[in-house]
Design an enzyme around this catalytic site. Structure first.
Site, PDB file in Angstrom:
ATOM      1  N   CYS A 287       0.818  -1.221   0.000  1.00 43.05           N
ATOM      2  CA  CYS A 287       0.000   0.000   0.000  1.00 43.05           C
ATOM      3  C   CYS A 287       0.850   1.268   0.000  1.00 43.05           C
ATOM      4  O   CYS A 287       0.327   2.363  -0.184  1.00 43.05           O
ATOM      5  CB  CYS A 287      -0.955  -0.005   1.187  1.00 43.05           C
ATOM      6  SG  CYS A 287      -1.999  -1.465   1.209  1.00 43.05           S
TER       7      CYS A 287
ATOM      8  N   HIS B 107      -8.986   3.805  -1.887  1.00 42.44           N
ATOM      9  CA  HIS B 107      -7.674   3.198  -1.705  1.00 42.44           C
ATOM     10  C   HIS B 107      -7.312   2.303  -2.898  1.00 42.44           C
ATOM     11  O   HIS B 107      -7.219   1.079  -2.758  1.00 42.44           O
ATOM     12  CB  HIS B 107      -7.686   2.400  -0.386  1.00 42.44           C
ATOM     13  CG  HIS B 107      -6.361   1.876   0.046  1.00 42.44           C
ATOM     14  ND1 HIS B 107      -5.156   2.341  -0.441  1.00 42.44           N
ATOM     15  CD2 HIS B 107      -6.036   0.887   0.932  1.00 42.44           C
ATOM     16  CE1 HIS B 107      -4.167   1.670   0.139  1.00 42.44           C
ATOM     17  NE2 HIS B 107      -4.674   0.788   0.964  1.00 42.44           N
TER      18      HIS B 107
END
Lengths: 73, 387
Positions: free
Chosen positions: B85, B335
């Site tokens: 991430c 995201h």
């Protein structure tokens, strides 16, 4: 004598990856034995089980990947 | 090392776009960033392309040349960067280093992810690859369950913060109402968060960040070059730090403070010569509600164990003393893994330029981005200052 460990932290998994979805809800914990922590499965969880950090669990066996499995007994 | 500034930004709206290809997302965000910078394509010296898992989600690898072709960048060198991430901010840091060293005067950094065409199970399995496949995913651990274990441990050490965790989600949703690029523009309540679909105790679906499609791009230039071309407020990168930690949760010295965040922040603050109190706004990695609370402490905004009460007191709200995630964060803006770190920079630069529209903060001169990968195993912290 049975190996005992204590629950350092835990989560009850309700939504898992496909391979584990049929087993939900299941209990995962980081279990501490002799100050050494490992992630583990704890068998025997039901919705009536009250889980607290610090509670003792008993080592059952290693799974096929060599990860520890514990039980509440 | 030379001073480096951000001269261009561009992003797509985040959301569910099954009809948009990776190419379409890259073209939209990349072209916006190049246009915003006011440079010609020939001026771009290199492309650093962030992507977590297009290989698994779409069967597509080799994202560097793909993006260079789509954007008409010719024969420039490209590099795909992956750090779970944190991929986006890792790519940013590589480009920063390349421009600061003098290797290139102008570099383009991009990030893209396309996830929503896959089933939730496939996405969860694809994301689990950023944990340990044998020691964690092999036991049935998912990222929600790993961070849920962190949350339960945090509540054990510092007291029950279930209510404040829910408030983080509520606040980020509130902020996203004013961000046209946000995936979810929907007000939610604390009760909804607490009573949502259970994912991994204590998390419900509302404690978790979103599965998203999207892309974000940033153009970096040596500040000397930037001054000649930049028509907007110059945003200088005044500090950037990176640190790592063990991949697995159980092996971490502490689960309630992230060593990678603490160390990356120390580096960034040190290089910038800035203290946490001087930061006007921050985009803080909120993959789960508890993560934002822990990170806000590790970044030095609040004392250890006080991050939750700070949320309840409104300190992290857009009108608070330390606005966090005015974009809506990973929770409500979205995201799209590879794009996330760059989308955080997009928000900071937008605010520092005064282009935030309805969500523009009154005081926005120094901003910080914080991006972690996996179980806080990779962390990049960057500090930006408007000139």
């Amino acid at each position: 004598m049975a190996r005992r460990g204590t629950i350092y932290t835990y989560s009850i998994v309700h939504s898992g990856i496909e391979a584990f979805q049929e087993q939900t809800p299941y209990l995962l914990a980081v279990v501490e034995e002799n100050r050494h922590r490992r992630m583990a499965r704890v068998e025997g969880y039901t919705e009536k089980t009250a889980i607290t950090i610090g509670m003792e669990v008993t080592f059952l066996s290693d799974d096929e990947r060599g990860n520890p499995v514990y039980t509440f007994a | 090392m030379r001073s480096v500034s951000v001269i261009g930004i561009g992003e797509t709206k985040f959301g569910r776009f099954p009809e948009k290809s990776l190419r379409a997302l890259i073209l939209e965000a990349g072209a916006k960033a190049i246009d915003d910078a006011g440079i010609d394509r020939e001026d771009v010296g290199a492309l650093f392309m962030s992507n977590y898992n297009a290989q698994s989600f779409s069967g597509q690898g080799h994202l560097g040349p793909l993006a260079a072709e789509v954007l008409g960048l010719g024969n420039i060198p490209t590099l795909r960067v992956e750090g779970a991430c944190a991929s986006g901010s890792l790519a940013f840091r590589q480009a920063l280093s390349a421009v600061a060293s003098g290797m290139y005067d102008v570099a383009l950094v991009g990030g893209v992810e396309k996830m929503t065409h896959q089933s939730t199970e496939a996405v969860t399995a694809g994301l689990a690859g950023a944990s340990d496949m044998d020691l964690e995913a092999g036991l049935g651990a998912t990222f929600p369950s790993i961070f849920a274990m962190i949350a339960n441990r945090y509540c054990h050490e510092y007291g029950d913060v279930r209510h404040e965790m829910a408030l983080c989600a509520v606040q980020n949703h509130e902020n996203a109402l004013l961000n046209p690029d946000a995936q979810l523009q929907k007000r939610i309540t604390v009760e909804q968060v607490k009573n949502g679909m259970p994912i991994a105790h204590p998390f419900t679906i509302y404690d978790c960040s979103l599965v998203s499609d999207g892309a974000a791009f940033v153009v970096l230039a040596a500040t000397g070059v930037a001054k000649a071309v930049c028509r907007k407020r110059l945003v200088e990168v005044v500090g950037c730090g990176q640190a790592g930690d063990t991949l697995t949760l159980a092996s971490k010295r502490s689960m309630t403070t992230f060593a990678a965040t603490v160390l990356a922040a120390q580096q960034a603050y040190g290089i910038a010569g800035i203290t946490p109190a001087q930061i006007d706004l921050a985009e803080v990695h909120d993959c789960f509600t508890i993560t934002q609370i822990i990170n806000s402490e590790d970044l030095g905004f609040f004392a250890k164990g006080k991050g939750a009460v700070a949320v309840a007191e409104g300190k992290t709200a857009a009108n608070g003393q330390m606005p966090i995630n005015v974009s809506g964060g990973l929770k409500a803006k979205g995201h799209p893994i590879g794009a996330t770190g760059l989308s955080q920079i997009y928000e900071i630069v937008t605010q520092l330029r005064g282009d935030g529209g309805g969500r523009q903060l009154k005081r926005a001169d120094i901003g910080l981005t914080h991006n972690i990968g996996g179980t806080a195993a990779t962390c990049v912290v960057s500090i930006f200052r408007g000139r």
